[in-house]
Design an enzyme around this catalytic site. Structure first.
Site, PDB file in Angstrom:
ATOM      1  N   GLY A   1     -15.337  -9.445  -5.289  1.00  0.00           N
ATOM      2  CA  GLY A   1     -16.309  -8.361  -5.151  1.00  0.00           C
ATOM      3  C   GLY A   1     -16.236  -7.630  -3.817  1.00  0.00           C
ATOM      4  O   GLY A   1     -16.817  -6.555  -3.655  1.00  0.00           O
TER       5      GLY A   1
ATOM      6  N   ILE B   1     -12.458  -2.676  -0.496  1.00  0.00           N
ATOM      7  CA  ILE B   1     -11.497  -2.143   0.472  1.00  0.00           C
ATOM      8  C   ILE B   1     -11.497  -0.614   0.357  1.00  0.00           C
ATOM      9  O   ILE B   1     -11.350  -0.079  -0.750  1.00  0.00           O
ATOM     10  CB  ILE B   1     -10.083  -2.744   0.248  1.00  0.00           C
ATOM     11  CG1 ILE B   1      -9.064  -2.083   1.204  1.00  0.00           C
ATOM     12  CG2 ILE B   1      -9.591  -2.626  -1.184  1.00  0.00           C
ATOM     13  CD1 ILE B   1      -7.708  -2.801   1.250  1.00  0.00           C
ATOM     14  N   PRO B   2     -11.702   0.092   1.476  1.00  0.00           N
ATOM     15  CA  PRO B   2     -11.648   1.560   1.409  1.00  0.00           C
ATOM     16  C   PRO B   2     -10.260   2.011   0.944  1.00  0.00           C
ATOM     17  O   PRO B   2      -9.249   1.537   1.452  1.00  0.00           O
ATOM     18  CB  PRO B   2     -11.912   1.992   2.853  1.00  0.00           C
ATOM     19  CG  PRO B   2     -12.610   0.832   3.496  1.00  0.00           C
ATOM     20  CD  PRO B   2     -12.038  -0.384   2.826  1.00  0.00           C
TER      21      PRO B   2
ATOM     22  N   LEU C   1      -8.589   4.725   1.226  1.00  0.00           N
ATOM     23  CA  LEU C   1      -7.723   5.442   2.157  1.00  0.00           C
ATOM     24  C   LEU C   1      -7.913   4.864   3.556  1.00  0.00           C
ATOM     25  O   LEU C   1      -9.042   4.738   4.032  1.00  0.00           O
ATOM     26  CB  LEU C   1      -8.044   6.940   2.145  1.00  0.00           C
ATOM     27  CG  LEU C   1      -7.005   7.824   2.835  1.00  0.00           C
ATOM     28  CD1 LEU C   1      -6.713   9.080   2.015  1.00  0.00           C
ATOM     29  CD2 LEU C   1      -7.443   8.220   4.225  1.00  0.00           C
ATOM     30  N   GLY C   2      -6.813   4.465   4.171  1.00  0.00           N
ATOM     31  CA  GLY C   2      -6.881   3.892   5.515  1.00  0.00           C
ATOM     32  C   GLY C   2      -5.902   4.595   6.432  1.00  0.00           C
ATOM     33  O   GLY C   2      -5.048   5.373   5.987  1.00  0.00           O
ATOM     34  N   LEU C   3      -6.016   4.290   7.724  1.00  0.00           N
ATOM     35  CA  LEU C   3      -5.098   4.883   8.698  1.00  0.00           C
ATOM     36  C   LEU C   3      -3.911   3.953   8.909  1.00  0.00           C
ATOM     37  O   LEU C   3      -4.091   2.787   9.275  1.00  0.00           O
ATOM     38  CB  LEU C   3      -5.814   5.097  10.041  1.00  0.00           C
ATOM     39  CG  LEU C   3      -4.950   5.744  11.139  1.00  0.00           C
ATOM     40  CD1 LEU C   3      -4.758   7.236  10.852  1.00  0.00           C
ATOM     41  CD2 LEU C   3      -5.572   5.541  12.521  1.00  0.00           C
ATOM     42  N   GLY C   4      -2.691   4.461   8.706  1.00  0.00           N
ATOM     43  CA  GLY C   4      -1.482   3.702   9.020  1.00  0.00           C
ATOM     44  C   GLY C   4      -1.189   3.811  10.507  1.00  0.00           C
ATOM     45  O   GLY C   4      -1.493   4.837  11.128  1.00  0.00           O
TER      46      GLY C   4
ATOM     47  N   ASP D   1      -4.782  -0.027   9.174  1.00  0.00           N
ATOM     48  CA  ASP D   1      -3.683  -0.929   8.822  1.00  0.00           C
ATOM     49  C   ASP D   1      -2.805  -1.154  10.062  1.00  0.00           C
ATOM     50  O   ASP D   1      -2.298  -0.199  10.643  1.00  0.00           O
ATOM     51  CB  ASP D   1      -2.845  -0.321   7.697  1.00  0.00           C
ATOM     52  CG  ASP D   1      -1.730  -1.260   7.271  1.00  0.00           C
ATOM     53  OD1 ASP D   1      -1.979  -2.107   6.405  1.00  0.00           O
ATOM     54  OD2 ASP D   1      -0.609  -1.150   7.835  1.00  0.00           O
TER      55      ASP D   1
ATOM     56  N   TYR E   1       4.491  -3.398  15.070  1.00  0.00           N
ATOM     57  CA  TYR E   1       4.332  -1.979  15.455  1.00  0.00           C
ATOM     58  C   TYR E   1       4.109  -1.853  16.963  1.00  0.00           C
ATOM     59  O   TYR E   1       4.048  -0.732  17.481  1.00  0.00           O
ATOM     60  CB  TYR E   1       3.157  -1.322  14.698  1.00  0.00           C
ATOM     61  CG  TYR E   1       3.236  -1.414  13.188  1.00  0.00           C
ATOM     62  CD1 TYR E   1       4.440  -1.654  12.535  1.00  0.00           C
ATOM     63  CD2 TYR E   1       2.089  -1.267  12.407  1.00  0.00           C
ATOM     64  CE1 TYR E   1       4.494  -1.764  11.150  1.00  0.00           C
ATOM     65  CE2 TYR E   1       2.141  -1.362  11.019  1.00  0.00           C
ATOM     66  CZ  TYR E   1       3.339  -1.613  10.411  1.00  0.00           C
ATOM     67  OH  TYR E   1       3.390  -1.717   9.040  1.00  0.00           O
TER      68      TYR E   1
ATOM     69  N   LYS F   1      -0.468  -8.149   9.739  1.00  0.00           N
ATOM     70  CA  LYS F   1       0.622  -8.788   8.985  1.00  0.00           C
ATOM     71  C   LYS F   1       1.313  -9.865   9.813  1.00  0.00           C
ATOM     72  O   LYS F   1       1.310  -9.813  11.043  1.00  0.00           O
ATOM     73  CB  LYS F   1       1.632  -7.709   8.568  1.00  0.00           C
ATOM     74  CG  LYS F   1       0.957  -6.498   7.954  1.00  0.00           C
ATOM     75  CD  LYS F   1       1.890  -5.458   7.398  1.00  0.00           C
ATOM     76  CE  LYS F   1       1.093  -4.230   6.975  1.00  0.00           C
ATOM     77  NZ  LYS F   1       0.961  -3.213   8.040  1.00  0.00           N
TER      78      LYS F   1
ATOM     79  N   HIS G   1       4.511  -9.874   6.010  1.00  0.00           N
ATOM     80  CA  HIS G   1       5.032  -8.504   6.142  1.00  0.00           C
ATOM     81  C   HIS G   1       6.263  -8.251   5.258  1.00  0.00           C
ATOM     82  O   HIS G   1       6.376  -7.199   4.630  1.00  0.00           O
ATOM     83  CB  HIS G   1       5.356  -8.226   7.621  1.00  0.00           C
ATOM     84  CG  HIS G   1       5.352  -6.784   7.983  1.00  0.00           C
ATOM     85  ND1 HIS G   1       5.002  -6.322   9.223  1.00  0.00           N
ATOM     86  CD2 HIS G   1       5.659  -5.680   7.266  1.00  0.00           C
ATOM     87  CE1 HIS G   1       5.081  -5.002   9.254  1.00  0.00           C
ATOM     88  NE2 HIS G   1       5.485  -4.596   8.076  1.00  0.00           N
TER      89      HIS G   1
END
Ligand code: A2P
Length: 321
Positions: free
Chosen positions: A9, A12-13, A15-18, A43, A48, A77, A110
């Site tokens: 339940g 998760i939104p 649309l997220g920011l990469g 994300d 990165y 990740k 990942h």
């Protein structure tokens, strides 16, 4: 914002920011701008090389009351050099420390690719470890430990074929994979993977939804097709008085996947979020579906040098590469 739901339940939104390819210098402002604009999903990944700067952005946002931890959905990740079962919990703790958080919402393996411990990126084939020597089932046990220790609310994978997903589902019926993050866009629609995930209640996140034009040149092939300049996408954008980026993102939202466009530009950060309000018609969606050509921008060939235990065939298990 639109949301998808995990089986327990939790939401998760969609649309997220990469943050892949966002430099350390740019990412702090980008994350703050995104949260101010209304993003509630970021994300991240240690590879990165910018999680500390993102952690500064989170601390700024919490201290200034822009968002509470509960309202924010944060993914990170497990990098390929921490696949040993006992290395997973220390790896997530390092990420949490860098991000200034005490739990993640989602933690993903990942890649289904292992390196020797401490090797950030192999410079010789013997620095890779094969999946026979570092089985994904052992890595998954470490992921379960991280979840049971309260370090992450949900666990999943990235870049997994249906064959590899099936192995984990069969081995761990009580601790199912909850997310598969894969490259996804109109040129690589991943219908087989998407259908398999739907049938097993695994959510799907699409990365490189705009074609990741800012990848290093060494990661690019000659004559790559352009998503943002695709004639059909541009025509639909014109019909809807939207941008090509918004049309591409809206396609994911209609299809029922999560999508994480990267931007460090405030204008485009806002533009991408506005895709949530763009409604496409059934016939526009069909025209986009017709663009599939099983084309990968990120084909994983950086893991397959001569002598590596990984090949494009065993990485993707012959599913759409
Ligand atoms: P920038 O960060 O300057 O906005 P992907 O999400 O597929 O990895 O793509 C990221 C690339 O697309 C980056 O070069 C990013 O540049 C660019 N980009 C992000 N949003 C848009 C948009 N709405 N229109 C065009 N390019 C975009």
């Amino acid at each position: 914002m639109k949301y998808l739901q995990f089986t327990n339940g939790d939401k998760i939104p969609q649309l997220g920011l990469g943050t892949w390819k966002s430099s350390d210098e740019e990412v702090k402002d980008a994350v703050i701008a995104a949260i101010k604009a209304g993003y509630r999903h970021i994300d991240c990944a240690p590879i990165y090389n910018n999680e500390k700067a993102i952690g500064e952005a989170f601390a700024y946002c919490f201290e200034n009351g822009l968002v509470s931890r509960k309202e924010l959905f944060v993914t990170s990740k497990l990098w390929n050099n921490a696949h040993a079962k006992e290395d997973v919990v220390p790896a997530i703790k390092k990420t949490l420390d860098d991000l200034n958080l005490n739990y993640l919402d989602l933690f993903l393996i990942h890649w289904p690719v292992a390196f020797q411990a401490e090797v950030v990126f192999p410079s010789a084939p013997n620095e890779f470890v094969s999946l026979e020597d570092a089985p994904l089932t052992q890595t998954w046990q470490g992921m379960i430990e991280a979840k049971e220790a309260g370090l992450t609310k949900h666990i999943g994978v990235s870049n997994f074929s249906t064959k590899k997903l099936e192995q984990l589902l069969m081995a761990f019926p009580e601790h199912k994979v909850e997310m598969n993050q894969v490259e996804l866009h109109p040129y690589l629609q991943q219908n087989e993977v998407f259908k398999f995930c739907q049938e097993h209640s695994i959510l799907v996140t699409g990365y490189s939804p705009l074609g990741s034009g800012d990848r290093p040149e060494s990661n690019k092939k000659d004559n790559e097709p352009s998503l943002l300049n695709n004639e059909t996408v541009l025509a639909i954008a014109q019909e809807e008085k939207a941008t090509a980026g918004q049309v591409l993102l809206s396609w994911h939202l209609h299809r029922g996947t999560v999508v994480i466009p990267k931007s460090t530009n405030e204008q485009r950060i806002k533009e991408n979020l506005a895709a949530v309000d763009l409604m496409l018609t059934a016939s526009q969606l069909e025209r986009i579906e017709a663009l599939n050509q099983n084309y990968r921008f990120v084909d994983g060939s950086f893991f397959t040098p001569e002598g590596s235990p990984y090949t494009l065939d065993n990485l993707w298990d012959n599913e759409n590469y």
